[in-house]
Design a protein around this motif. Structure first.
Motif, PDB file in Angstrom:
ATOM      1  N   TYR A  33       0.914  -0.848   0.338  1.00  0.00           N
ATOM      2  CA  TYR A  33       0.051   0.312   0.055  1.00  0.00           C
ATOM      3  C   TYR A  33       0.647   0.900   0.617  1.00  0.00           C
ATOM      4  O   TYR A  33       1.978   1.021   0.497  1.00  0.00           O
ATOM      5  N   VAL A  34       0.336   2.314  -0.529  1.00  0.00           N
ATOM      6  CA  VAL A  34       1.127   3.701  -0.381  1.00  0.00           C
ATOM      7  C   VAL A  34      -0.039   4.225   0.067  1.00  0.00           C
ATOM      8  O   VAL A  34      -1.298   4.640  -0.345  1.00  0.00           O
ATOM      9  N   ASP A  35       0.294   5.910   1.388  1.00  0.00           N
ATOM     10  CA  ASP A  35      -0.432   6.643   1.588  1.00  0.00           C
ATOM     11  C   ASP A  35      -0.235   7.818   0.685  1.00  0.00           C
ATOM     12  O   ASP A  35       0.872   8.481   0.822  1.00  0.00           O
ATOM     13  N   ALA A  36      -0.951   8.532   0.382  1.00  0.00           N
ATOM     14  CA  ALA A  36      -0.391  10.107  -0.015  1.00  0.00           C
ATOM     15  C   ALA A  36      -1.466  10.476   0.789  1.00  0.00           C
ATOM     16  O   ALA A  36      -2.413  11.169   1.257  1.00  0.00           O
ATOM     17  N   PRO A  37      -0.722  12.092   1.637  1.00  0.00           N
ATOM     18  CA  PRO A  37      -1.690  12.907   2.070  1.00  0.00           C
ATOM     19  C   PRO A  37      -2.040  14.110   0.665  1.00  0.00           C
ATOM     20  O   PRO A  37      -2.027  14.283   0.165  1.00  0.00           O
ATOM     21  N   ALA A  38      -3.598  14.638   2.093  1.00  0.00           N
ATOM     22  CA  ALA A  38      -4.272  15.374   1.123  1.00  0.00           C
ATOM     23  C   ALA A  38      -3.437  17.103   0.297  1.00  0.00           C
ATOM     24  O   ALA A  38      -2.166  17.254   0.361  1.00  0.00           O
ATOM     25  N   ALA A  39      -3.912  17.151  -0.439  1.00  0.00           N
ATOM     26  CA  ALA A  39      -3.147  17.933  -1.363  1.00  0.00           C
ATOM     27  C   ALA A  39      -4.054  19.251  -1.659  1.00  0.00           C
ATOM     28  O   ALA A  39      -5.215  19.404  -1.748  1.00  0.00           O
ATOM     29  N   GLN A  40      -3.138  20.281  -2.134  1.00  0.00           N
ATOM     30  CA  GLN A  40      -4.413  21.535  -2.770  1.00  0.00           C
ATOM     31  C   GLN A  40      -4.631  21.011  -4.219  1.00  0.00           C
ATOM     32  O   GLN A  40      -3.202  20.134  -5.370  1.00  0.00           O
ATOM     33  N   ASN A  41      -5.499  22.099  -4.985  1.00  0.00           N
ATOM     34  CA  ASN A  41      -5.859  21.904  -6.497  1.00  0.00           C
ATOM     35  C   ASN A  41      -4.640  22.332  -6.873  1.00  0.00           C
ATOM     36  O   ASN A  41      -4.338  23.597  -7.212  1.00  0.00           O
ATOM     37  N   ALA A  42      -4.076  21.903  -8.327  1.00  0.00           N
ATOM     38  CA  ALA A  42      -3.376  22.761  -8.955  1.00  0.00           C
ATOM     39  C   ALA A  42      -3.395  24.239  -9.580  1.00  0.00           C
ATOM     40  O   ALA A  42      -4.275  23.983  -9.647  1.00  0.00           O
ATOM     41  N   GLY A  43      -2.575  24.923  -8.984  1.00  0.00           N
ATOM     42  CA  GLY A  43      -2.938  26.488  -9.530  1.00  0.00           C
ATOM     43  C   GLY A  43      -3.665  26.953  -8.540  1.00  0.00           C
ATOM     44  O   GLY A  43      -3.969  28.123  -8.731  1.00  0.00           O
ATOM     45  N   THR A  44      -4.321  26.632  -7.065  1.00  0.00           N
ATOM     46  CA  THR A  44      -5.179  27.176  -6.145  1.00  0.00           C
ATOM     47  C   THR A  44      -4.814  26.539  -4.651  1.00  0.00           C
ATOM     48  O   THR A  44      -3.836  26.550  -4.490  1.00  0.00           O
ATOM     49  N   THR A  45      -5.222  27.636  -3.747  1.00  0.00           N
ATOM     50  CA  THR A  45      -4.359  27.018  -2.523  1.00  0.00           C
ATOM     51  C   THR A  45      -5.919  26.999  -1.728  1.00  0.00           C
ATOM     52  O   THR A  45      -5.860  26.461  -0.429  1.00  0.00           O
ATOM     53  N   CYS A 126      -5.187  17.142  -8.501  1.00  0.00           N
ATOM     54  CA  CYS A 126      -4.103  17.817  -7.718  1.00  0.00           C
ATOM     55  C   CYS A 126      -2.789  17.907  -8.188  1.00  0.00           C
ATOM     56  O   CYS A 126      -2.120  18.473  -7.165  1.00  0.00           O
ATOM     57  N   GLY A 127      -1.906  18.456  -9.255  1.00  0.00           N
ATOM     58  CA  GLY A 127      -0.332  18.021  -9.062  1.00  0.00           C
ATOM     59  C   GLY A 127       0.041  17.014  -8.865  1.00  0.00           C
ATOM     60  O   GLY A 127      -0.676  16.044  -8.832  1.00  0.00           O
ATOM     61  N   PRO A 128       1.384  17.180  -8.405  1.00  0.00           N
ATOM     62  CA  PRO A 128       2.696  15.902  -8.429  1.00  0.00           C
ATOM     63  C   PRO A 128       2.095  15.582  -6.880  1.00  0.00           C
ATOM     64  O   PRO A 128       2.030  15.806  -6.104  1.00  0.00           O
ATOM     65  N   ARG A 129       1.560  14.664  -7.223  1.00  0.00           N
ATOM     66  CA  ARG A 129       1.550  13.404  -5.557  1.00  0.00           C
ATOM     67  C   ARG A 129       2.515  12.593  -5.283  1.00  0.00           C
ATOM     68  O   ARG A 129       2.799  12.268  -6.294  1.00  0.00           O
ATOM     69  N   LYS A 130       3.205  12.483  -3.898  1.00  0.00           N
ATOM     70  CA  LYS A 130       4.280  11.484  -3.916  1.00  0.00           C
ATOM     71  C   LYS A 130       2.537  10.572  -2.130  1.00  0.00           C
ATOM     72  O   LYS A 130       2.999  11.519  -1.209  1.00  0.00           O
ATOM     73  N   ALA A 131       2.891   9.473  -2.530  1.00  0.00           N
ATOM     74  CA  ALA A 131       2.731   9.048  -1.896  1.00  0.00           C
ATOM     75  C   ALA A 131       3.723   7.619  -1.100  1.00  0.00           C
ATOM     76  O   ALA A 131       4.703   6.934  -1.646  1.00  0.00           O
ATOM     77  N   THR A 132       3.628   7.450  -0.058  1.00  0.00           N
ATOM     78  CA  THR A 132       4.814   6.120   0.768  1.00  0.00           C
ATOM     79  C   THR A 132       3.853   5.778   1.393  1.00  0.00           C
ATOM     80  O   THR A 132       3.160   5.502   1.923  1.00  0.00           O
ATOM     81  N   GLY A 133       4.820   3.983   1.026  1.00  0.00           N
ATOM     82  CA  GLY A 133       3.698   2.641   1.812  1.00  0.00           C
ATOM     83  C   GLY A 133       4.888   1.630   2.324  1.00  0.00           C
ATOM     84  O   GLY A 133       6.389   2.491   2.743  1.00  0.00           O
ATOM     85  N   GLY A 134       4.242   0.713   2.267  1.00  0.00           N
ATOM     86  CA  GLY A 134       4.759  -0.388   2.497  1.00  0.00           C
ATOM     87  C   GLY A 134       3.915  -1.992   2.645  1.00  0.00           C
ATOM     88  O   GLY A 134       2.901  -1.919   1.726  1.00  0.00           O
ATOM     89  N   ARG A 135       4.696  -3.162   3.034  1.00  0.00           N
ATOM     90  CA  ARG A 135       4.108  -3.859   2.526  1.00  0.00           C
ATOM     91  C   ARG A 135       2.755  -4.548   3.793  1.00  0.00           C
ATOM     92  O   ARG A 135       3.015  -3.709   4.345  1.00  0.00           O
ATOM     93  N   ALA A 136       1.485  -4.648   3.262  1.00  0.00           N
ATOM     94  CA  ALA A 136       0.945  -4.946   4.677  1.00  0.00           C
ATOM     95  C   ALA A 136       1.301  -5.514   5.137  1.00  0.00           C
ATOM     96  O   ALA A 136       1.402  -6.688   4.222  1.00  0.00           O
ATOM     97  N   LYS A 137       0.283  -5.848   6.147  1.00  0.00           N
ATOM     98  CA  LYS A 137       0.259  -7.124   7.318  1.00  0.00           C
ATOM     99  C   LYS A 137      -1.057  -7.828   6.873  1.00  0.00           C
ATOM    100  O   LYS A 137      -1.709  -7.066   6.780  1.00  0.00           O
ATOM    101  N   GLU A 138      -0.316  -8.625   6.758  1.00  0.00           N
ATOM    102  CA  GLU A 138      -0.908  -9.784   6.520  1.00  0.00           C
ATOM    103  C   GLU A 138      -1.723 -10.574   7.759  1.00  0.00           C
ATOM    104  O   GLU A 138      -1.272 -11.181   8.388  1.00  0.00           O
TER     105      GLU A 138
END
Length: 138
Positions: A33-45, A126-138
């Motif tokens: 899995y990867v999680d991306a935080p909330a982001a702003q629309n590209a070009g707006t605040t 929303c413009g460029p996004r970066k997500a981080t995560g890892g192996r899901a616990k099974e």
């Protein structure tokens, strides 16, 4: 009788051998899995509903990435894991060094799997996004 017994033994062995050879799991096989935080629309605040935090689960088997995503209900634009009739495939390929490419709808991403860690970057509504995560616990 000896010939028949030998022929039967050979036939059984020829049939059973492929079944007995275990498929070795690759170093990246499993649930991720990867999680991306909330982001702003590209070009707006302003944040829109489509720029909410998102979790993207996926599976790797034999260096192939598979998953299924869908847009949230009621036109929110939110993306989430999905298996319903509105879900579309999320796919990609992992290279031997753990780098990978993905595609969902018209969006392309690039990422890296390393040990138990995962990163994914893409550009969307929303413009460029970066997500981080890892192996899901099974």
């Amino acid at each position: 009788m000896k010939w028949t017994l030998s022929a039967v033994s050979f036939a059984v062995a020829a049939f059973a051998l492929p079944l007995m050879q275990a498929h070795a799991a690759g170093p990246y096989d499993g649930s991720w899995y990867v999680d991306a935080p909330a982001a702003q629309n590209a070009g707006t605040t302003e944040r829109s509903s489509g720029c909410e935090p998102v979790r993207l689960p996926f599976t790797v088997v034999d260096n192939k990435i598979t998953g299924s995503l869908q847009r949230g209900s009621y036109g929110t634009g939110r993306v989430e894991a999905g298996t319903g009739k509105n879900a579309t495939p999320f796919s990609g390929t992992v290279q031997p060094d753990g780098t990978f490419t993905t595609q969902w709808e018209s969006y392309r991403g690039i990422g890296k799997l390393s040990g138990n860690n995962a990163e994914l970057s893409w550009t969307g509504e929303c413009g460029p996004r970066k997500a981080t995560g890892g192996r899901a616990k099974e």
